[in-house]
Design an enzyme around this catalytic site. Sequence first.
Site, mmCIF file in Angstrom:
data_model
loop_
_atom_site.group_PDB
_atom_site.id
_atom_site.type_symbol
_atom_site.label_atom_id
_atom_site.label_comp_id
_atom_site.label_asym_id
_atom_site.label_seq_id
_atom_site.Cartn_x
_atom_site.Cartn_y
_atom_site.Cartn_z
ATOM 1 C CD GLN A 191 4.931 3.867 1.929
ATOM 2 O OE1 GLN A 191 5.719 3.211 1.818
ATOM 3 N NE2 GLN A 191 4.682 4.451 0.733
ATOM 4 C CD GLU A 226 2.474 1.135 -2.417
ATOM 5 O OE1 GLU A 226 3.464 1.848 -2.827
ATOM 6 O OE2 GLU A 226 1.373 1.009 -2.969
ATOM 7 N NE ARG A 304 2.870 4.034 -10.944
ATOM 8 C CZ ARG A 304 2.217 5.267 -11.206
ATOM 9 N NH1 ARG A 304 2.557 6.079 -12.152
ATOM 10 N NH2 ARG A 304 0.996 5.656 -10.749
ATOM 11 C CG PHE A 338 4.615 1.360 -7.973
ATOM 12 C CD1 PHE A 338 4.925 0.999 -6.735
ATOM 13 C CD2 PHE A 338 3.405 0.751 -8.749
ATOM 14 C CE1 PHE A 338 3.715 -0.151 -6.029
ATOM 15 C CE2 PHE A 338 2.619 -0.015 -8.346
ATOM 16 C CZ PHE A 338 3.034 -0.549 -6.910
ATOM 17 C CB ALA A 503 0.616 6.074 -6.460
ATOM 18 C CD GLU A 707 5.625 7.404 -6.956
ATOM 19 O OE1 GLU A 707 4.453 7.765 -7.384
ATOM 20 O OE2 GLU A 707 6.025 6.209 -6.981
HETATM 21 N N1 LUZ Z 1 1.121 2.037 -5.479
HETATM 22 C C1 LUZ Z 1 0.142 1.154 -5.960
HETATM 23 C C2 LUZ Z 1 1.947 2.719 -6.330
HETATM 24 O O1 LUZ Z 1 -0.555 0.207 -5.434
HETATM 25 N N2 LUZ Z 1 -0.464 1.755 -7.325
HETATM 26 C C3 LUZ Z 1 0.348 2.550 -8.080
HETATM 27 O O2 LUZ Z 1 0.044 2.934 -9.264
HETATM 28 C C4 LUZ Z 1 1.471 3.227 -7.710
HETATM 29 N N3 LUZ Z 1 2.321 3.895 -7.899
HETATM 30 C C5 LUZ Z 1 3.530 4.584 -7.461
HETATM 31 C C6 LUZ Z 1 3.584 4.108 -6.158
HETATM 32 N N4 LUZ Z 1 2.701 3.209 -5.553
HETATM 33 MO MO1 MOS Z 2 5.003 4.285 -3.411
HETATM 34 S S1 MOS Z 2 6.614 3.704 -4.415
HETATM 35 O O1 MOS Z 2 4.699 3.519 -1.753
HETATM 36 O O2 MOS Z 2 4.417 5.744 -3.801
#
Ligand code: LUZ
Ligand code: MOS
Length: 769
Positions: A191, A226, A304, A338, A503, A707
Amino acid sequence: MKHSDLDLHSRGQARFVDDLPEPEGLLHAVVLASSVAHGRIKGLDTEKAKQYRGVRAVLSAADIPGSNQIGTLVADEPLLAEDTVDYVGQPVALVLAGSEAAARAALPCIKLEIEELPAVLDPRQAQEQGELIIPPRTFCLGEVEAVWQRCDVIIEGRVDSGAQEHLYLETQGSLAVPGERGSVRVISSTQSPTGVQRVIARILGLAMHQVEVEVTRLGGAFGGKEDQATAWAALAALGAVRCAAPVKLVLHRHEDMVYTGKRHPYSSDYRIGMSANGQVLAYEVEFYQNAGAAADLSPAILERTLFHCTGSYFVPNVKATAYCCRTNIAPNTAFRGFGGPQGMFVIEAALFKAAAALGVSPAELQEKNLLKEGDTFPYGMAAVRCSAPICWQEAKSRYDYEKSQARVEAFNSTHRLHKKGLALMPVCFGISFTNTVLNQGGALVHVYTDGSVSVSTGAVEMGQGVKYKILEVAARVFSIDRGRIKVESTSTMRVANTSPTAASTGADLNGKATEIACRAILKRIKEAAIKELGQKDPAKAEIRNEQIFYDGEKTNLNWDRLIPRVYTQRVNLSAQAHYATPGIYFDKAKEKGEPFAYHAYGTALCEVTLDCLRGTYEVDAVKAVHDLGPSLVPQVDLGQAEGGIVQGIGWLTLEEVLYSEEGRLLTGTLSTYKVPDIYQTPKELEVHFLENTENPLGLFHSKAIGEPPLMYGIGVYYALLAAIQAFRPQADLPVVAPMTPERVLMTLYRDRLAGLRGFNPRSRKTVSP
Ligand code: LUZ
Ligand code: MOS
């Protein structure tokens, strides 16, 4: 859906990393991983494995030319273990051979000597021992301490939620091809192409411009790629450069499940103070996050959780503290939501328990404390265009909440061994990376002389449909046929310095950049068009469905005829653009700011039927009213909403991650780990997108969808708890997830089972951290 890759997928022609044609001289890489949760490496002897037939090389930490460090937020994670191993599944060495079979066969020839150290699996124990990855963080609003004595009812409790395996269909994988002068080109199932590029450059001691990372599509990710696609891409790149040959590394399912982190389990303590009429006056909560053996994204996930600790409610006095606890399991990582879901799960528990204490339904308390316009979040931001109340009311009326409630009560009073449960679940989710820096996107658009259009962005397509949203943006700006537009793979050479597609912001950030780039080209096209037409005012030129109009009048120009002439005028038909979300900031010293561009809101009505003899249950319905703004591509949004709901249900009901006391994953196969299938999908699954809403900071006013819907699954958990409560009205039910049928049964008959001598629910001692 038209213009989609569905045809490729259904014919098996869509290419994933493992489907790419194998380059000449390809080496296959296999990882030797630690089988010990915590220990000191006493010896690593790879000589015998190196002699194995077909093996080209066996690499360990000493073979890394650059820095052996892959940590994103904290530099605490080696690519290959050096002195210690800190979890079962941690990569220690890499075997490269002409065939995967040879590489695997050579694995047992490596002599790895480890002196075992005590392993910690429990986050509370880690916190007690001072094993924190970052110092604790606390969000405060109002004055909690001063308010407790004013409360009529104070409830305290503990809540535990479990891990969740991402179970993307495509396992982690990468193909690295060495280039000239030590450069490397990497296809990765990530990602975060830029994240992979940065780490490979660091590992190999290269400049970032010597590393190209490209992604065509992922077979799912859900946050699992990610941060955690990086190690496998870096290992492949290391092998490629060391052996001067292409290297492929694709994890088997079991390896993937053991080696990679999951959604963070949380253990939390809460205290909620209520007035007699059901107003929440104070809320205090401590979150113990099981981060695993390295930071990975845990500190951001922790943040978060704090941002979402009050869910969809206004609470005037809040103190929320979160601990990022280092344990000896694979580093846990991003997973859809997250950390938000874990935070929201706890306040719902507090309200569920408070409702029982006050003798009202949870829905009454939820409604009374629901966010409304202008309310302040614990982080100081105000709720604007707050559609929480509209969604709540619309869900109640559209899905006949009062009638459903009466029906469920009637059912429960006439059935002894079957009970129904009903719950409303409001969701409020902040959209933007909480790390402000990451809120930027880029695009590179070319219009070719035949009128076809190529769009590259920083967004990665992982099945979520971001490419159809990007395509829709280009089609709307140019007003041309969608068939003319191609959304390209994601490459660090075409769009640089990208944020992970995460995110829920992939479409917002990269779609906005696409819009800006297309508008820049459109402006030049219009200027060229008026020259062709012998007119003066480019503002009067317009393209409608490929036809050029001037001053409202149809002209003899259309897209097909115009574009070659624009080229002939020597006008630039390409544009690069960048978008950064305006107005957002966060001050970590004060823990206050406006971190989110906007919030997504909605409410779901959830209903379950429980078999109280067997502990099994069915999800009868999840019906949600969701504020999405005007949907850009409705089928994509509906797919995301439905998938998110089922994944949320899975997290809190069926999916149970268990470890042995020694820290070995016991649920590393699909026979021991149950993900939802068609039978667990709600029999009625309905998502209604709220109409007539607007969102100025959204892409064409739409809202992010990735999400937020997952958290409707929390409602299914509380519907289950309500059904159990109907069977055991007097019991103080523990709030522990996942609520597997086994746990339901144990909860239903807890008192009776406790009386059984020698009763042991499992033949084997297991730990669910
Ligand atoms: N990734 C990140 C995320 O680095 N920061 C975030 O706030 C976030 N939120 C949701 C999913 N990935
Ligand atoms: Mo994310 S939890 O890779 O938006």
